[in-house]
Scaffold this active site. Structure first.
Site, short mmCIF file in Angstrom:
data_model
loop_
_atom_site.label_atom_id
_atom_site.label_comp_id
_atom_site.label_asym_id
_atom_site.label_seq_id
_atom_site.Cartn_x
_atom_site.Cartn_y
_atom_site.Cartn_z
N VAL A 12 0.83 -1.21 0.00
CA VAL A 12 0.00 0.00 0.00
C VAL A 12 0.87 1.26 0.00
CG1 VAL A 12 -1.66 1.33 1.37
CG2 VAL A 12 -2.00 -1.09 1.02
N ASP A 31 10.61 4.07 5.52
CA ASP A 31 10.40 2.75 6.13
C ASP A 31 11.48 2.54 7.17
OD1 ASP A 31 8.61 0.16 4.82
OD2 ASP A 31 10.08 -0.28 6.40
N THR A 122 -5.41 -0.61 7.45
CA THR A 122 -6.72 -1.10 7.88
C THR A 122 -6.66 -1.30 9.39
OG1 THR A 122 -6.98 -2.18 5.76
CG2 THR A 122 -8.42 -2.95 7.55
N PHE A 153 -8.47 0.67 -0.79
CA PHE A 153 -9.25 -0.44 -1.34
C PHE A 153 -8.55 -1.15 -2.49
CE2 PHE A 153 -12.20 2.60 0.59
CZ PHE A 153 -12.91 1.77 1.45
N LEU A 154 -7.25 -0.85 -2.71
CA LEU A 154 -6.57 -1.48 -3.86
C LEU A 154 -6.39 -2.97 -3.64
CD1 LEU A 154 -3.42 -2.21 -3.01
CD2 LEU A 154 -3.06 0.20 -3.37
N ARG A 155 -6.22 -3.67 -4.77
CA ARG A 155 -5.93 -5.11 -4.72
C ARG A 155 -4.50 -5.33 -5.15
NH1 ARG A 155 -10.18 -6.47 -9.14
NH2 ARG A 155 -9.34 -4.42 -9.71
N GLU A 156 -3.86 -6.35 -4.62
CA GLU A 156 -2.53 -6.70 -5.09
C GLU A 156 -2.66 -7.23 -6.51
OE1 GLU A 156 -0.41 -9.12 -2.25
OE2 GLU A 156 -1.09 -7.84 -0.62
N ALA A 253 -15.67 -19.22 -8.16
CA ALA A 253 -15.58 -20.31 -7.18
C ALA A 253 -14.21 -20.98 -7.30
CB ALA A 253 -16.69 -21.32 -7.44
N CYS A 261 -5.13 -9.77 3.54
CA CYS A 261 -6.20 -8.89 4.01
C CYS A 261 -7.49 -9.56 4.41
CB CYS A 261 -6.43 -7.80 2.99
SG CYS A 261 -4.97 -6.74 2.93
P1 NAD Z 1 3.39 -4.58 4.09
O1 NAD Z 1 3.69 -5.57 5.14
O2 NAD Z 1 3.59 -4.94 2.66
O3 NAD Z 1 4.25 -3.25 4.36
C1 NAD Z 1 4.31 -2.61 5.59
C2 NAD Z 1 5.62 -1.81 5.65
O4 NAD Z 1 5.59 -1.01 6.83
C3 NAD Z 1 6.87 -2.68 5.75
O5 NAD Z 1 7.77 -2.30 4.73
C4 NAD Z 1 7.43 -2.36 7.15
O6 NAD Z 1 8.84 -2.41 7.22
C5 NAD Z 1 6.92 -0.95 7.36
N1 NAD Z 1 6.88 -0.53 8.77
C6 NAD Z 1 6.49 -1.25 9.86
N2 NAD Z 1 6.59 -0.49 10.96
C7 NAD Z 1 7.02 0.73 10.58
C8 NAD Z 1 7.30 1.96 11.26
N3 NAD Z 1 7.13 2.07 12.57
N4 NAD Z 1 7.74 3.02 10.55
C9 NAD Z 1 7.92 2.91 9.22
N5 NAD Z 1 7.69 1.79 8.52
C10 NAD Z 1 7.23 0.71 9.19
O7 NAD Z 1 1.88 -4.12 4.34
P2 NAD Z 1 0.74 -3.80 3.25
O8 NAD Z 1 0.29 -5.05 2.60
O9 NAD Z 1 1.19 -2.64 2.42
O10 NAD Z 1 -0.44 -3.33 4.23
C11 NAD Z 1 -0.38 -2.13 4.94
C12 NAD Z 1 -1.76 -1.82 5.49
O11 NAD Z 1 -2.67 -1.57 4.41
C13 NAD Z 1 -2.40 -2.96 6.29
O12 NAD Z 1 -3.16 -2.41 7.34
C14 NAD Z 1 -3.31 -3.64 5.29
O13 NAD Z 1 -4.41 -4.27 5.90
C15 NAD Z 1 -3.78 -2.45 4.48
N6 NAD Z 1 -4.17 -2.79 3.09
C16 NAD Z 1 -3.41 -3.65 2.36
C17 NAD Z 1 -3.77 -3.93 1.04
C18 NAD Z 1 -2.98 -4.92 0.21
O14 NAD Z 1 -3.44 -5.26 -0.87
N7 NAD Z 1 -1.83 -5.39 0.64
C19 NAD Z 1 -4.88 -3.28 0.46
C20 NAD Z 1 -5.60 -2.37 1.25
C21 NAD Z 1 -5.23 -2.12 2.57
C1 UGA Z 2 -8.68 -7.44 -1.32
C2 UGA Z 2 -9.80 -6.49 -1.78
O1 UGA Z 2 -10.29 -6.91 -3.07
C3 UGA Z 2 -9.30 -5.05 -1.88
O2 UGA Z 2 -10.38 -4.20 -2.22
C4 UGA Z 2 -8.74 -4.64 -0.51
O3 UGA Z 2 -8.18 -3.35 -0.57
C5 UGA Z 2 -7.66 -5.64 -0.10
O4 UGA Z 2 -8.20 -6.98 -0.06
C6 UGA Z 2 -7.14 -5.31 1.25
O5 UGA Z 2 -7.83 -4.80 2.09
O6 UGA Z 2 -5.96 -5.58 1.42
P1 UGA Z 2 -6.59 -8.63 -2.45
O7 UGA Z 2 -6.53 -9.44 -1.21
O8 UGA Z 2 -5.35 -8.02 -2.98
O9 UGA Z 2 -7.65 -7.43 -2.28
O10 UGA Z 2 -7.15 -9.56 -3.62
P2 UGA Z 2 -8.57 -10.02 -4.22
O11 UGA Z 2 -8.46 -9.93 -5.68
O12 UGA Z 2 -9.71 -9.37 -3.57
O13 UGA Z 2 -8.54 -11.57 -3.83
C7 UGA Z 2 -8.58 -11.99 -2.49
C8 UGA Z 2 -8.69 -13.50 -2.43
O14 UGA Z 2 -9.97 -13.93 -2.89
C9 UGA Z 2 -7.69 -14.25 -3.29
O15 UGA Z 2 -7.21 -15.37 -2.59
C10 UGA Z 2 -8.47 -14.68 -4.50
O16 UGA Z 2 -7.98 -15.88 -5.07
C11 UGA Z 2 -9.84 -14.90 -3.91
N1 UGA Z 2 -10.95 -14.70 -4.87
C12 UGA Z 2 -11.17 -13.48 -5.41
C13 UGA Z 2 -11.78 -15.76 -5.18
O17 UGA Z 2 -11.59 -16.90 -4.69
N2 UGA Z 2 -12.82 -15.56 -6.05
C14 UGA Z 2 -13.07 -14.34 -6.60
O18 UGA Z 2 -14.04 -14.22 -7.37
C15 UGA Z 2 -12.22 -13.27 -6.28
#
Ligand code: NAD
Ligand code: UGA
Length: 436
Positions: A12, A31, A122, A153-156, A253, A261
């Site tokens: 994110v 970071d 989150t 709300f982005l997806r990986e 499915a 997440c």
């Molecule tokens: P991540 O684990 O990929 O990255 C977190 C980063 O924060 C790491 O590089 C870590 O070294 C750094 N960090 C930790 N403590 C720190 C500090 N005190 N100061 C500075 N840096 C620090 O995490 P992520 O997947 O990017 O997720 C971050 C947040 O966003 C979570 O709450 C997650 O739920 C939310 N989120 C994630 C996604 C997703 O797709 N991954 C999507 C939406 C929301």
């Molecule tokens: C999800 C949400 O889609 C994002 O909106 C949100 O920001 C994110 O979590 C988060 O809070 O981190 P992400 O986990 O990156 O994003 O990926 P998704 O594409 O949503 O897939 C999540 C899981 O559901 C995967 O394991 C995928 O295989 C599974 N999936 C997804 C299914 O089994 N069926 C589907 O139709 C869609």
């Protein structure tokens, strides 16, 4: 143009930083992980995300994106600081808030001017107020600040496109003016902006993820019913999806949801509900149904092979979804453990997640080529629907195998074609196969 600091260079934080830079802002990404920051300074991405390297490099070259481990340096001249650190699951399913707390303390200790603190992680409902308390008590001298919740709300795998084209921007704050300033930063994204209070914004994020997870668990249950009754869940989902009230997304499915997440967020929401005495009965069922998918995969392959003991099984895909190297809560982990417990020997191929998977699955032999991986296999399982699996030379793949058994956990292939090719094939929820 604004100066923005983003804390955390994970999925994110780095995407947020690079995208805000691309929109013309000056962004300092910070970071505490020195290796990550050193790597970024050399152009090495800490995560795999399509298009990210090019986006980062372009903005570094343009003098809009910088990296540091120093809070003092990052906050100098900055009006907005976005917290994007991890909030993993704690021991009881609650969100572990240690990284957010540490970030809030560091901000307080290093800020030298008024600041808007924007929380993108989150976080449990109530965190905004809690962060404000931490900052207030850790400041060496009182400086004004506001806290705004701006859930992401982005997806990986599609993170950049999702960030740049959000369905909505949600902002929550007790300070309306601060929320409106953060809204200004998001105007170029052309999405509806909802400004609300802090707790409601925090709740919108959990409710959204929980709903999407529920939708997937729902279609997985429908898949099982389809299988038993002789219907095809792919067509059923298509037919349902035309209804605008349902929509076609999140109706695939398969092996269920994983990742960093949905699992932790559904768990954390259930924890918050229980703490307040509200029984989260739907959420609990949604979680149980989801983990059952992984056991279902092991049972299916066991039945297809007439026992797992001594069998060589190849996994096509390890990442929790395609286009990512993220192995957090990937279904492949539980499936691999289940197969190994049954006495099978495992091999695997994944286009990008093998490096991260090695430490988690030390008993699984990893191969750089899917055909070499398939050599001598008694069965293959499609665990992740990578695009390249859709293009495999299936005849060649079959020739490599000892017995041509394929369990398609993500419904990538056409059952009729697979049978024509001589595979013993099963997908998920494709009950009409039984009628042929
Ligand atoms: P991540 O684990 O990929 O990255 C977190 C980063 O924060 C790491 O590089 C870590 O070294 C750094 N960090 C930790 N403590 C720190 C500090 N005190 N100061 C500075 N840096 C620090 O995490 P992520 O997947 O990017 O997720 C971050 C947040 O966003 C979570 O709450 C997650 O739920 C939310 N989120 C994630 C996604 C997703 O797709 N991954 C999507 C939406 C929301
Ligand atoms: C999800 C949400 O889609 C994002 O909106 C949100 O920001 C994110 O979590 C988060 O809070 O981190 P992400 O986990 O990156 O994003 O990926 P998704 O594409 O949503 O897939 C999540 C899981 O559901 C995967 O394991 C995928 O295989 C599974 N999936 C997804 C299914 O089994 N069926 C589907 O139709 C869609």
């Amino acid at each position: 143009m604004e100066q923005i600091c983003v804390i955390g260079v994970g999925y994110v934080g780095l995407v947020t930083g690079a995208c805000f830079a691309d929109l013309g802002n000056r962004v300092i990404a910070l970071d505490v992980n020195e290796k990550r920051i050193e790597g970024l300074k050399q152009g090495v991405m800490p995560i795999y995300e399509p298009g990210l390297k090019e986006l980062v490099e372009r903005n570094v070259r343009a003098g809009r994106l910088f990296f540091t481990t120093s809070y003092a340096e990052a906050l100098k001249g900055t009006g907005y600081v976005f917290i994007a650190v991890g909030t993993p699951s704690g021991v009881n399913g609650e969100a572990d808030m240690q990284y957010v707390a540490a970030a809030a303390r560091s901000i307080a200790e290093n800020m030298t001017a008024p600041l808007i603190i924007v929380n993108k992680s989150t976080v449990p409902v109530g965190t905004g107020d809690w962060v404000a308390d931490i900052v207030r008590s850790a400041q060496p001298r009182p400086l004004p600040f506001s806290v705004v919740s701006c859930p992401e709300f982005l997806r990986e795998g599609t993170a950049i496109a999702d960030f740049m084209n959000p369905h909505r921007t949600v902002l929550g704050s007790l300070d309306r003016q601060a929320a409106e300033k953060v809204a200004q930063l998001h105007l170029p994204l052309n999405a509806p902006i909802l400004i609300t209070d802090l707790r409601t914004a925090e709740m919108i994020k959990y409710a959204s993820n929980a709903f999407l997870a529920t939708k997937i668990s729902f279609i997985n249950e429908i898949a099982d019913i389809c299988e038993a009754l002789g219907a095809d869940v792919r067509e059923v989902a298509k037919g349902m999806g035309y209804d605008k009230r349902i929509g076609p997304a999140m109706l695939e499915a398969g092996l269920g949801w994983g990742g960093s997440c949905f699992p932790k967020d559904v768990k954390a929401l259930a924890y918050m509900a229980e703490e307040k005495g509200v029984p989260p009965s739907i959420l609990k069922t949604v979680m149980a149904t989801n983990y059952e998918r992984r056991r279902m995969a092991v049972r299916k392959v066991d039945a297809m092979l007439g026992g797992l003991n001594g069998k060589v099984i190849g996994l096509l895909g390890l990442a929790f979804k395609p286009n990512t190297d993220d192995m957090r809560e990937a279904p492949s982990i539980d499936i691999a453990h289940g197969l190994i417990a049954g006495g099978a020997r495992l091999r695997a191929y994944d286009p990008v997640a093998m490096e991260n998977a090695r430490a988690l699955l030390p008993a699984v032999d990893m191969f750089d080529d899917p055909y070499v991986m398939a050599k001598g296999c008694d069965a293959l399982i499609v665990v992740t629907e990578w695009n390249e699996f859709k293009q495999l030379d299936l005849k060649k793949l079959k020739r490599q195998m000892r017995t041509p058994v394929l369990f398609d956990g993500r419904n990538v292939y056409d059952p009729v074609e697979m049978r024509k090719l001589g595979f013993v094939y099963q997908g998920v929820g494709r009950g009409y196969e039984a009628k042929e």
